[in-house]
Design a protein around this motif. Structure first.
Motif, PDB file in Angstrom:
ATOM      1  N   ARG A 213       5.351  29.838 -20.806  1.00  0.00           N
ATOM      2  CA  ARG A 213       5.756  28.727 -19.930  1.00  0.00           C
ATOM      3  C   ARG A 213       4.605  28.227 -19.068  1.00  0.00           C
ATOM      4  N   GLY A 214       3.457  28.898 -19.156  1.00  0.00           N
ATOM      5  CA  GLY A 214       2.315  28.483 -18.364  1.00  0.00           C
ATOM      6  C   GLY A 214       2.408  28.873 -16.906  1.00  0.00           C
ATOM      7  N   GLU A 215       3.239  29.867 -16.596  1.00  0.00           N
ATOM      8  CA  GLU A 215       3.400  30.330 -15.213  1.00  0.00           C
ATOM      9  C   GLU A 215       2.358  31.403 -14.936  1.00  0.00           C
ATOM     10  N   LEU A 216       1.162  30.948 -14.594  1.00  0.00           N
ATOM     11  CA  LEU A 216       0.015  31.843 -14.463  1.00  0.00           C
ATOM     12  C   LEU A 216      -0.552  31.816 -13.058  1.00  0.00           C
ATOM     13  N   SER A 217      -1.175  32.912 -12.680  1.00  0.00           N
ATOM     14  CA  SER A 217      -1.970  33.007 -11.463  1.00  0.00           C
ATOM     15  C   SER A 217      -2.871  34.219 -11.647  1.00  0.00           C
ATOM     16  N   THR A 218      -3.788  34.430 -10.709  1.00  0.00           N
ATOM     17  CA  THR A 218      -4.690  35.578 -10.829  1.00  0.00           C
ATOM     18  C   THR A 218      -3.972  36.911 -10.608  1.00  0.00           C
ATOM     19  N   SER A 219      -2.721  36.864 -10.199  1.00  0.00           N
ATOM     20  CA  SER A 219      -1.931  38.092 -10.064  1.00  0.00           C
ATOM     21  C   SER A 219      -1.016  38.308 -11.275  1.00  0.00           C
ATOM     22  N   PHE A 220      -1.238  37.544 -12.348  1.00  0.00           N
ATOM     23  CA  PHE A 220      -0.382  37.629 -13.534  1.00  0.00           C
ATOM     24  C   PHE A 220      -0.284  39.056 -14.052  1.00  0.00           C
ATOM     25  N   MET A 221      -1.420  39.729 -14.221  1.00  0.00           N
ATOM     26  CA  MET A 221      -1.405  41.070 -14.806  1.00  0.00           C
ATOM     27  C   MET A 221      -0.673  42.065 -13.915  1.00  0.00           C
ATOM     28  N   ALA A 222      -0.883  41.949 -12.597  1.00  0.00           N
ATOM     29  CA  ALA A 222      -0.212  42.874 -11.675  1.00  0.00           C
ATOM     30  C   ALA A 222       1.289  42.645 -11.670  1.00  0.00           C
ATOM     31  N   LYS A 223       1.700  41.383 -11.668  1.00  0.00           N
ATOM     32  CA  LYS A 223       3.128  41.056 -11.595  1.00  0.00           C
ATOM     33  C   LYS A 223       3.856  41.344 -12.906  1.00  0.00           C
TER      34      LYS A 223
END
Length: 469
Positions: free
Chosen positions: A435-445
């Protein structure tokens, strides 16, 4: 154009440079450490020179041996790839002093952008948006850092002034963490860069890491080639997956960021290929993070959506040729994704792994490209960067590119060594990624969904919202 150049790097990027040189009719000289004597770049180059023992400091970072190899083999230029010497201004100076051409920016530009704190000051002067922050601070003199945190609020980021690769970065949620983080960041920066200077800047909550590719010639021509989304990163701020265009980047935002990147490059009289990295907030505001004064690992993403050869452009620019391209000539077509396949154990905080690749099968088919240096029987050493391959997929739209990437990763086989291939398969199947819901915390979340062992989520170190390199 040059007749012969030396390539001062290894792995897939050395292979990539050799291929670009072949298309331009340029002979290549590969250099290597003992552990790389059977590496692909050594086999493909026209000539190869062993310049030292296996450790980086004895081979690829051994400047006297690199220069000697270039001079004794009759090279006219040195391409540093994206390795340890690529962003060393002193190396670029030494290359010039030996009547060789450095395929990259001028030493002054490398120096100007190498110190992140000074680069921020230059960008402010040039009118490029910069995240609010302090001057140089320290654990022994923390007053400015504490005042900044009180005024702007916690959390705050601590960063190494000479930083890179995600090292020397800390996040502080309160006063005690700030004081402890200053000391820890100073020590890490001193060990990594021989420069313990750090500064503090405001913390952006779940930003996206968006970078802009630029090209500049020595005639005054500077253009941008659009953006790459690099928000999916490891706990050490190392990029895992990149794509272009960014899933949420509008035409207007792309134009604004591109203009800012060109302005940044011109502010330091930049020449060659380079990347201006930014943090983009949820409201669309963006801020300068740093400039990488070299070709990037993820440059093929831009090549696929623009149809341009960035390594070839580097060589032409270094040879004194003009860009031959204006901003209005740049066209973007389709969507491209790159997955980095590394010899790392994702379940163990991306610990590097070594061993023998017992079976190697690279994917293919419509819209798929693989940049790699490995093969069946290849010995993966622990001396060097663990990157084994970059798998790229292009499609007329993001959905098609994802489907092709999923197919390519499923076709790929790398047996015998633990790699990030299984993790990449899970990322491209993840609903939030799709869905393109990305941020630099993607891997942690999303680690609970991405890890093969749901219990591994608790073992993943905290990942800051600010992106890496």
């Amino acid at each position: 154009m040059f007749n012969r150049i030396l390539i001062c790097d290894r792995g897939e990027i050395a292979v990539r440079i050799i291929r670009a040189c072949r298309e331009l009719g340029v002979e290549t000289v590969a250099v290597y450490g003992v552990a790389d004597r059977y590496s692909r770049h050594v086999e493909l180059a026209d000539h190869a020179v062993c310049i030292g023992a296996s450790p980086m400091r004895d081979s690829y970072l051994n400047i006297p041996n690199v220069i000697m190899a270039a001079r004794t083999t009759g090279c006219e230029a040195i391409h540093p790839g994206y390795g340890g010497l690529a962003e060393k201004a002193t190396f670029a100076e030494i290359v010039a002093e030996n009547d060789l051409v450095f395929v990259g920016p001028p030493p002054a530009a490398i120096e100007a952008m190498g110190n992140k704190h000074e680069a921020r000051a230059r960008m402010r002067e040039a009118g490029v948006p910069v995240i609010p922050g302090t001057g140089i601070v320290s654990a022994d003199s923390p007053a400015e850092a504490l005042d900044f945190a009180r005024t702007n609020g916690y959390p705050v980021m601590i960063k190494a002034a000479a930083g890179g690769g995600g090292r020397g970065i800390r996040i502080a949620h309160n006063r005690d963490q700030l004081l402890a983080g200053l000391k820890a960041a100073e020590n890490e920066a001193q060990a990594a860069f021989a420069n313990g200077d750090v500064y503090v800047e405001a913390y952006l909550h779940e930003p996206r890491h968006i970078e802009i590719q630029i090209l500049a010639d020595s005639k005054g021509g500077t253009i941008h080639l659009g953006e790459r989304e690099c928000s999916i990163q490891t706990t050490r701020h190392q990029k895992v997956l990149e794509e272009s265009p960014g899933a949420t980047v509008t035409d207007r935002l792309r134009q604004r960021m591109g203009e800012a990147a060109v302005k940044a490059a011109r502010a330091v009289d930049y020449v060659s290929a380079g990347t201006v990295e930014c943090m983009v907030a949820a409201d669309g505001s963006f801020y300068f993070l740093e400039m990488n004064t070299r070709i990037q690992v993820e440059h093929p993403v831009t090549e696929l959506v623009t149809g341009l050869d960035l390594v070839g452009a580097q060589l032409r620019i270094a040879a004194g040729e003009p860009l031959g391209l204006r901003q209005r000539d740049v066209e973007f077509r389709g969507h491209a994704i790159e997955c980095r396949i590394a010899a790392q154990d994702a379940s163990q905080d991306f610990r590097p792994c070594s061993g023998t690749i017992e079976r190697c099968v690279m994917p293919g088919g419509p819209g798929v490209r693989v940049d790699s240096h490995v093969y069946t029987g290849y010995e993966v050493p622990l001396f060097y960067d663990p990157l084994l391959a970059k798998v790229l997929a292009w499609g007329p739209d993001r959905e098609t590119a994802i489907v092709r990437m999923e197919r390519a990763l499923d076709e790929m086989v790398l047996d015998g060594v633990t790699t990030t291939l299984p993790l990449q398969r899970r990322i491209v199947r993840n609903a939030f990624f799709r869905r393109g819901e990305l941020s630099t915390s993607f891997m942690a979340k999303r680690w609970g969904d991405l890890s093969p062992d749901n219990g591994a989520a608790a073992a993943l170190p905290e990942l800051s919202d600010h992106g890496g390199r």
